[in-house]
Design a protein around this motif. Structure first.
Motif, mmCIF file in Angstrom:
data_model
loop_
_atom_site.group_PDB
_atom_site.id
_atom_site.type_symbol
_atom_site.label_atom_id
_atom_site.label_comp_id
_atom_site.label_asym_id
_atom_site.label_seq_id
_atom_site.Cartn_x
_atom_site.Cartn_y
_atom_site.Cartn_z
ATOM 1 N N ARG A 1 44.197 46.075 32.266
ATOM 2 C CA ARG A 1 43.084 46.513 31.120
ATOM 3 C C ARG A 1 42.540 46.594 32.107
ATOM 4 O O ARG A 1 42.292 47.031 32.992
ATOM 5 C CB ARG A 1 42.665 44.998 30.987
ATOM 6 C CG ARG A 1 43.381 44.251 29.719
ATOM 7 C CD ARG A 1 43.374 44.814 28.579
ATOM 8 N NE ARG A 1 44.704 44.579 27.876
ATOM 9 C CZ ARG A 1 44.355 44.600 25.897
ATOM 10 N NH1 ARG A 1 44.135 45.661 25.876
ATOM 11 N NH2 ARG A 1 45.771 43.878 25.497
ATOM 12 N N SER A 2 41.296 47.889 31.805
ATOM 13 C CA SER A 2 40.350 48.295 32.442
ATOM 14 C C SER A 2 39.446 47.248 33.919
ATOM 15 O O SER A 2 39.090 46.586 32.909
ATOM 16 C CB SER A 2 38.833 48.812 31.252
ATOM 17 O OG SER A 2 38.194 49.527 31.921
ATOM 18 N N GLY A 3 39.780 47.963 34.673
ATOM 19 C CA GLY A 3 38.484 46.807 35.546
ATOM 20 C C GLY A 3 39.700 46.990 36.612
ATOM 21 O O GLY A 3 39.772 46.555 37.063
ATOM 22 N N TYR A 4 41.145 46.286 36.073
ATOM 23 C CA TYR A 4 42.374 45.817 36.929
ATOM 24 C C TYR A 4 42.922 46.892 38.606
ATOM 25 O O TYR A 4 42.694 47.853 38.210
ATOM 26 C CB TYR A 4 43.029 45.646 36.040
ATOM 27 C CG TYR A 4 43.223 44.554 34.665
ATOM 28 C CD1 TYR A 4 42.272 43.552 34.899
ATOM 29 C CD2 TYR A 4 44.386 43.863 34.335
ATOM 30 C CE1 TYR A 4 42.195 42.776 33.759
ATOM 31 C CE2 TYR A 4 44.064 43.249 33.656
ATOM 32 C CZ TYR A 4 43.245 42.053 33.316
ATOM 33 O OH TYR A 4 42.931 41.440 32.272
ATOM 34 N N ALA A 5 42.657 45.981 39.436
ATOM 35 C CA ALA A 5 43.125 46.400 40.487
ATOM 36 C C ALA A 5 45.195 47.245 40.417
ATOM 37 O O ALA A 5 45.203 46.819 40.316
ATOM 38 C CB ALA A 5 42.465 45.644 41.472
ATOM 39 N N VAL A 6 44.199 48.761 41.001
ATOM 40 C CA VAL A 6 45.540 48.817 41.177
ATOM 41 C C VAL A 6 45.982 48.677 42.695
ATOM 42 O O VAL A 6 45.551 49.325 43.853
ATOM 43 C CB VAL A 6 46.132 50.530 40.768
ATOM 44 C CG1 VAL A 6 47.743 51.612 40.734
ATOM 45 C CG2 VAL A 6 45.843 50.629 39.675
ATOM 46 N N LEU A 7 47.561 48.331 43.079
ATOM 47 C CA LEU A 7 47.800 48.549 44.444
ATOM 48 C C LEU A 7 48.739 48.953 44.660
ATOM 49 O O LEU A 7 49.941 49.149 44.301
ATOM 50 C CB LEU A 7 48.929 46.297 44.503
ATOM 51 C CG LEU A 7 47.140 45.572 43.686
ATOM 52 C CD1 LEU A 7 47.188 44.328 43.829
ATOM 53 C CD2 LEU A 7 46.403 45.740 44.209
ATOM 54 N N ASP A 8 49.391 49.104 45.916
ATOM 55 C CA ASP A 8 50.035 49.996 46.608
ATOM 56 C C ASP A 8 51.242 48.697 46.704
ATOM 57 O O ASP A 8 51.070 47.695 47.499
ATOM 58 C CB ASP A 8 49.804 49.460 48.456
ATOM 59 C CG ASP A 8 51.050 51.204 49.103
ATOM 60 O OD1 ASP A 8 52.107 49.840 48.280
ATOM 61 O OD2 ASP A 8 51.132 51.679 50.018
ATOM 62 N N PRO A 9 52.482 48.893 46.760
ATOM 63 C CA PRO A 9 53.282 47.068 46.552
ATOM 64 C C PRO A 9 53.583 47.356 47.723
ATOM 65 O O PRO A 9 54.378 45.803 48.303
ATOM 66 C CB PRO A 9 54.415 47.843 45.529
ATOM 67 C CG PRO A 9 54.341 49.578 45.228
ATOM 68 C CD PRO A 9 52.948 49.552 45.404
ATOM 69 N N ALA A 10 53.691 47.978 49.101
ATOM 70 C CA ALA A 10 53.991 47.622 50.078
ATOM 71 C C ALA A 10 53.023 47.076 50.589
ATOM 72 O O ALA A 10 53.452 46.609 52.094
ATOM 73 C CB ALA A 10 54.819 48.894 51.013
ATOM 74 N N THR A 11 52.206 47.280 50.893
ATOM 75 C CA THR A 11 51.302 46.742 51.878
ATOM 76 C C THR A 11 50.272 46.261 51.079
ATOM 77 O O THR A 11 49.608 44.248 51.175
ATOM 78 C CB THR A 11 50.073 47.645 52.274
ATOM 79 O OG1 THR A 11 49.446 48.043 51.205
ATOM 80 C CG2 THR A 11 50.637 49.003 53.000
#
Length: 369
Positions: free
Chosen positions: A299-309
């Motif tokens: 949803r809007s505002g959720y953080a997108v992450l690098d799965p490795a780090t």
């Protein structure tokens, strides 16, 4: 707090049992029956929308085209009468004040459609930028109601109510017409990813036109449709929403819309230098599509992450389950190094890191007939 405004069709929505929400200062129908049923109708037959909250600005004058070339990032002087283009109003530093549809009704007469929440700002900004040009700018929002018929059978429905040559009305074209006995402006435009039409009419004639469209269209599968399905339709079609994918903190280049900036035009325009720099430097963050095989939607505002780090490398701007595709989809701004299709990422959904994959936009593209 200012009282929410009602459109000329509010009584019709009440009679149909709509649920309402406040949107940009307007009381708007969010749904009538079910979001999925309304969404599916637009994809398979047709949906009927009240868009009267959108802002209409009219520019009239001998130098209106030149004034708009100066004011917008596109080149309205190249729009032929009876046609339209998508454009943007940007700040000196390239930030997006609003995205707009610009119709040229005549050589010296333009109709600009602004987002509901930005109408007053766009009117004030354009008025200021018209100084020195022979142009009148007026907010004509109160003069128009706007009804949209969107979906594969929309032309068949309208053909029963107008003698306008619908096959000759190309995408992003507009014409004067008579529909259900009323004089209207009929445009082949929309915000759903489907073929469809937008009907500009007098507010005091809107209820009758709405009723005639509903009566004529129901045998074709036409359903009244609210803002909830409009959002999932435009999301599937990869169309940006101001306040989500577009803002003053972003330029057209982050949004993947650098093509709307007409650097080739001779006229100088507001934001040219800043936008040229952004074009040459490249955007640090870019808009991408994300899909998930899971059940929960980013949803809007959720953080997108690098799965490795686990490092945060972006933010979701819009997300929902896709009724057409059958799985969650989202748009997000991510660091440019993560934009390649197929890149595995994660989204932090209430503390759990759900897997997502970068995909090209749009998620859905209609089949051309």
């Amino acid at each position: 707090m200012a009282e929410s405004r009602a459109t000329a069709l509010h009584a019709e929505h009440q009679q149909l049992g709509a649920s309402f929400t406040d949107f940009a200062g307007w009381t708007m129908p969010v749904r009538y029956t079910s979001d999925i049923a309304e969404h599916t109708a637009v994809r398979t037959t047709a949906g009927l929308f009240d868009l009267s909250h959108m802002g209409e600005l009219e520019l009239i004058g001998a130098t209106a085209a030149q004034a708009l070339d100066h004011s917008l990032v596109g080149q309205p002087s190249k729009i032929a009468p009876g046609r339209a283009r998508y454009s943007m109003l940007c700040t000196e530093d390239g930030g997006i004040i609003d995205d707009l549809v610009v119709y040229r009704l005549a050589d010296d007469h333009f109709l600009i459609v602004a987002n509901a929440g930005n109408t007053a700002v766009v009117h004030a900004e354009l008025t200021q930028r018209m100084a020195g040009f022979s142009v009148e700018v007026r907010d004509a929002t109160e003069c128009w109601a706007l009804i949209a018929v969107q979906g594969p059978v929309s032309a068949e429905i309208l053909a029963e109510l107008t003698e306008a040559d619908l096959p000759a009305l190309k995408y992003y074209a507009i014409t004067e017409a008579k529909l259900a006995g009323s004089n209207i402006l009929l445009a082949r435009t929309g915000y759903t990813g489907e073929d469809g039409f937008e009907i500009y009419c007098r507010p005091d004639e809107a209820a009758r036109i709405w009723a005639d469209l509903l009566r004529t269209g129901t045998p074709y599968g036409l359903k009244p449709a609210g803002l909830a399905c409009r959002d999932t339709l435009r999301l599937e079609a990869g169309m940006p929403l101001y306040g989500n994918e577009l803002s003053r903190d972003l330029t057209p280049f982050e949004a993947g819309l650098g093509r709307v900036v007409a650097f080739s035009k001779e006229a100088d325009f507001v934001g040219r230098e800043a936008l040229a720099r952004r074009r040459d430097e490249g955007a640090r963050r870019v808009l991408v599509g994300l899909t998930s095989a899971g059940r929960r939607s980013p949803r809007s505002g959720y953080a997108v992450l690098d799965p490795a780090t686990g490092r945060e490398i972006g933010t979701v701007t819009s997300g929902a389950p896709s009724p057409t595709l059958g799985h969650p989809i989202a748009m997000a701004y991510v660091d440019a190094s993560y934009q390649e299709a197929g890149t595995p990422l994660q989204v932090d959904i209430r503390g759990t890191h759900d897997d997502v994959t970068v995909v090209p936009l749009p998620f859905y593209r209609r089949q051309e007939s």
